[in-house]
Design a protein around this motif. Sequence first.
Motif, PDB file in Angstrom:
ATOM      1  N   MET A   1       0.839  -1.173   0.000  1.00  0.00           N
ATOM      2  CA  MET A   1       0.000   0.000   0.000  1.00  0.00           C
ATOM      3  C   MET A   1       0.889   1.242   0.000  1.00  0.00           C
ATOM      4  SD  MET A   1      -2.840   1.137   2.793  1.00  0.00           S
ATOM      5  CE  MET A   1      -4.021  -0.134   2.404  1.00  0.00           C
ATOM      6  N   SER A   2       0.646   2.117  -0.951  1.00  0.00           N
ATOM      7  CA  SER A   2       1.478   3.317  -1.050  1.00  0.00           C
ATOM      8  C   SER A   2       1.059   4.352  -0.018  1.00  0.00           C
ATOM      9  CB  SER A   2       1.366   3.907  -2.451  1.00  0.00           C
ATOM     10  OG  SER A   2       0.053   4.342  -2.682  1.00  0.00           O
ATOM     11  N   ARG A   3       1.973   5.216   0.309  1.00  0.00           N
ATOM     12  CA  ARG A   3       1.695   6.301   1.260  1.00  0.00           C
ATOM     13  C   ARG A   3       1.151   7.486   0.482  1.00  0.00           C
ATOM     14  NH1 ARG A   3       7.177   5.201   4.125  1.00  0.00           N
ATOM     15  NH2 ARG A   3       6.513   3.871   5.816  1.00  0.00           N
ATOM     16  N   ARG A   4      -0.091   7.361   0.044  1.00  0.00           N
ATOM     17  CA  ARG A   4      -0.726   8.388  -0.768  1.00  0.00           C
ATOM     18  C   ARG A   4      -2.172   8.558  -0.325  1.00  0.00           C
ATOM     19  NH1 ARG A   4       0.254  10.762  -5.635  1.00  0.00           N
ATOM     20  NH2 ARG A   4       2.122   9.532  -5.908  1.00  0.00           N
ATOM     21  N   CYS A   5      -2.606   9.804  -0.201  1.00  0.00           N
ATOM     22  CA  CYS A   5      -3.983  10.100   0.169  1.00  0.00           C
ATOM     23  C   CYS A   5      -4.894   9.725  -0.992  1.00  0.00           C
ATOM     24  CB  CYS A   5      -4.121  11.591   0.491  1.00  0.00           C
ATOM     25  SG  CYS A   5      -5.807  12.095   0.814  1.00  0.00           S
ATOM     26  N   GLU A   6      -5.993   9.047  -0.708  1.00  0.00           N
ATOM     27  CA  GLU A   6      -6.891   8.583  -1.755  1.00  0.00           C
ATOM     28  C   GLU A   6      -7.770   9.693  -2.315  1.00  0.00           C
ATOM     29  OE1 GLU A   6      -8.559   4.591  -1.592  1.00  0.00           O
ATOM     30  OE2 GLU A   6      -7.791   4.468   0.455  1.00  0.00           O
ATOM     31  N   LEU A   7      -7.904  10.800  -1.612  1.00  0.00           N
ATOM     32  CA  LEU A   7      -8.758  11.886  -2.084  1.00  0.00           C
ATOM     33  C   LEU A   7      -7.985  13.037  -2.717  1.00  0.00           C
ATOM     34  CD1 LEU A   7     -11.413  12.110   0.764  1.00  0.00           C
ATOM     35  CD2 LEU A   7     -11.604  10.977  -1.437  1.00  0.00           C
ATOM     36  N   THR A   8      -6.857  13.415  -2.143  1.00  0.00           N
ATOM     37  CA  THR A   8      -6.123  14.572  -2.658  1.00  0.00           C
ATOM     38  C   THR A   8      -4.871  14.191  -3.434  1.00  0.00           C
ATOM     39  OG1 THR A   8      -4.893  14.790  -0.598  1.00  0.00           O
ATOM     40  CG2 THR A   8      -6.913  16.092  -0.814  1.00  0.00           C
ATOM     41  N   GLY A   9      -4.392  12.967  -3.310  1.00  0.00           N
ATOM     42  CA  GLY A   9      -3.183  12.550  -4.005  1.00  0.00           C
ATOM     43  C   GLY A   9      -1.903  12.971  -3.316  1.00  0.00           C
ATOM     44  N   LYS A  10      -2.022  13.517  -2.106  1.00  0.00           N
ATOM     45  CA  LYS A  10      -0.852  13.959  -1.346  1.00  0.00           C
ATOM     46  C   LYS A  10       0.024  12.737  -1.041  1.00  0.00           C
ATOM     47  CE  LYS A  10      -1.486  17.461   1.376  1.00  0.00           C
ATOM     48  NZ  LYS A  10      -1.466  18.470   2.441  1.00  0.00           N
ATOM     49  N   ALA A  11       1.342  12.845  -1.332  1.00  0.00           N
ATOM     50  CA  ALA A  11       2.237  11.695  -1.205  1.00  0.00           C
ATOM     51  C   ALA A  11       3.509  12.079  -0.446  1.00  0.00           C
ATOM     52  CB  ALA A  11       2.592  11.160  -2.582  1.00  0.00           C
ATOM     53  N   VAL A  12       4.441  11.139  -0.378  1.00  0.00           N
ATOM     54  CA  VAL A  12       5.715  11.341   0.308  1.00  0.00           C
ATOM     55  C   VAL A  12       6.559  12.334  -0.488  1.00  0.00           C
ATOM     56  CG1 VAL A  12       7.828  10.203   1.077  1.00  0.00           C
ATOM     57  CG2 VAL A  12       5.661   9.000   1.218  1.00  0.00           C
ATOM     58  N   LEU A  13       7.156  13.275   0.220  1.00  0.00           N
ATOM     59  CA  LEU A  13       8.088  14.225  -0.380  1.00  0.00           C
ATOM     60  C   LEU A  13       9.474  13.971   0.200  1.00  0.00           C
ATOM     61  CD1 LEU A  13       6.009  17.511  -0.130  1.00  0.00           C
ATOM     62  CD2 LEU A  13       6.436  16.172  -2.170  1.00  0.00           C
ATOM     63  N   SER A  14      10.510  14.305  -0.557  1.00  0.00           N
ATOM     64  CA  SER A  14      11.870  14.145  -0.042  1.00  0.00           C
ATOM     65  C   SER A  14      12.528  15.509   0.064  1.00  0.00           C
ATOM     66  CB  SER A  14      12.689  13.238  -0.951  1.00  0.00           C
ATOM     67  OG  SER A  14      12.798  13.812  -2.225  1.00  0.00           O
ATOM     68  N   GLY A  15      13.485  15.590   0.961  1.00  0.00           N
ATOM     69  CA  GLY A  15      14.178  16.847   1.172  1.00  0.00           C
ATOM     70  C   GLY A  15      15.433  16.630   1.992  1.00  0.00           C
TER      71      GLY A  15
ATOM     72  N   ASP B   1      -8.063  12.919 -11.846  1.00  0.00           N
ATOM     73  CA  ASP B   1      -6.656  12.506 -11.837  1.00  0.00           C
ATOM     74  C   ASP B   1      -6.045  12.505 -10.447  1.00  0.00           C
ATOM     75  OD1 ASP B   1      -7.147  15.253 -12.284  1.00  0.00           O
ATOM     76  OD2 ASP B   1      -5.028  15.607 -12.683  1.00  0.00           O
ATOM     77  N   GLU B   2      -6.645  13.196  -9.473  1.00  0.00           N
ATOM     78  CA  GLU B   2      -6.143  13.183  -8.097  1.00  0.00           C
ATOM     79  C   GLU B   2      -6.643  11.975  -7.313  1.00  0.00           C
ATOM     80  OE1 GLU B   2      -7.421  16.818  -6.340  1.00  0.00           O
ATOM     81  OE2 GLU B   2      -5.650  17.916  -7.003  1.00  0.00           O
ATOM     82  N   LEU B   3      -7.817  11.461  -7.669  1.00  0.00           N
ATOM     83  CA  LEU B   3      -8.473  10.414  -6.882  1.00  0.00           C
ATOM     84  C   LEU B   3      -7.872   9.036  -7.136  1.00  0.00           C
ATOM     85  CD1 LEU B   3     -12.173  11.496  -7.454  1.00  0.00           C
ATOM     86  CD2 LEU B   3     -10.778  11.946  -5.445  1.00  0.00           C
ATOM     87  N   SER B   4      -7.955   8.172  -6.125  1.00  0.00           N
ATOM     88  CA  SER B   4      -7.526   6.785  -6.280  1.00  0.00           C
ATOM     89  C   SER B   4      -8.618   6.013  -7.017  1.00  0.00           C
ATOM     90  CB  SER B   4      -7.283   6.160  -4.908  1.00  0.00           C
ATOM     91  OG  SER B   4      -8.516   5.996  -4.236  1.00  0.00           O
ATOM     92  N   THR B   5      -8.346   4.767  -7.340  1.00  0.00           N
ATOM     93  CA  THR B   5      -9.333   3.960  -8.069  1.00  0.00           C
ATOM     94  C   THR B   5     -10.582   3.725  -7.232  1.00  0.00           C
ATOM     95  OG1 THR B   5      -8.169   1.972  -7.336  1.00  0.00           O
ATOM     96  CG2 THR B   5      -7.649   2.799  -9.531  1.00  0.00           C
ATOM     97  N   THR B   6     -10.409   3.537  -5.930  1.00  0.00           N
ATOM     98  CA  THR B   6     -11.551   3.339  -5.028  1.00  0.00           C
ATOM     99  C   THR B   6     -12.425   4.581  -4.968  1.00  0.00           C
ATOM    100  OG1 THR B   6     -10.095   1.954  -3.679  1.00  0.00           O
ATOM    101  CG2 THR B   6     -12.210   2.577  -2.722  1.00  0.00           C
ATOM    102  N   ALA B   7     -11.786   5.734  -4.772  1.00  0.00           N
ATOM    103  CA  ALA B   7     -12.521   6.988  -4.675  1.00  0.00           C
ATOM    104  C   ALA B   7     -13.187   7.335  -6.006  1.00  0.00           C
ATOM    105  CB  ALA B   7     -11.598   8.114  -4.242  1.00  0.00           C
ATOM    106  N   LEU B   8     -12.524   7.022  -7.111  1.00  0.00           N
ATOM    107  CA  LEU B   8     -13.086   7.281  -8.433  1.00  0.00           C
ATOM    108  C   LEU B   8     -14.320   6.419  -8.689  1.00  0.00           C
ATOM    109  CD1 LEU B   8     -12.446   9.102 -10.804  1.00  0.00           C
ATOM    110  CD2 LEU B   8     -11.086   7.271 -11.786  1.00  0.00           C
ATOM    111  N   ALA B   9     -14.275   5.177  -8.236  1.00  0.00           N
ATOM    112  CA  ALA B   9     -15.432   4.288  -8.378  1.00  0.00           C
ATOM    113  C   ALA B   9     -16.616   4.817  -7.572  1.00  0.00           C
ATOM    114  CB  ALA B   9     -15.067   2.881  -7.933  1.00  0.00           C
ATOM    115  N   VAL B  10     -16.352   5.319  -6.367  1.00  0.00           N
ATOM    116  CA  VAL B  10     -17.411   5.883  -5.527  1.00  0.00           C
ATOM    117  C   VAL B  10     -17.978   7.139  -6.186  1.00  0.00           C
ATOM    118  CG1 VAL B  10     -17.902   6.953  -3.289  1.00  0.00           C
ATOM    119  CG2 VAL B  10     -16.476   4.914  -3.405  1.00  0.00           C
ATOM    120  N   LYS B  11     -17.112   7.968  -6.766  1.00  0.00           N
ATOM    121  CA  LYS B  11     -17.559   9.195  -7.437  1.00  0.00           C
ATOM    122  C   LYS B  11     -18.488   8.862  -8.600  1.00  0.00           C
ATOM    123  CE  LYS B  11     -16.008  13.268  -9.903  1.00  0.00           C
ATOM    124  NZ  LYS B  11     -14.975  14.250 -10.085  1.00  0.00           N
TER     125      LYS B  11
END
Length: 96
Positions: free
Chosen positions: A1-15, A75-85
């Motif tokens: 499971m990726s570290r990505r928000c299913e609604l906003t697409g917010k993911a891991v950043l590096s710095g 394009d921001e939503l995950s497959t689960t959220a897109l199916a619900v939409k």
Amino acid sequence: MSRRCELTGKAVLSGHLVSHSNRKTKRKFLPNLCNVTLQSETLQRSVRLRVSAHALRSVEHRGGLDAFLAKASADELSTTALAVKREIEKKLAAAS
């Protein structure tokens, strides 16, 4: 499971972690993800999603999951959220 928000697409950043002596070492900025169950008023059922705390506040601000998904881009939503939409859109189109 990726570290990505299913609604906003917010993911891991590096710095860089910068020390007092200005030495830089790599680090990761992880999103604050929460497993939540959100209620869909149109579908009359609950939906389990893994969303960031920021997205959870946005859902509440917009007036619930249905209103949030109506405004969200596909394009921001995950497959689960897109199916619900899509399911919500079908139900609303059938009701009209």
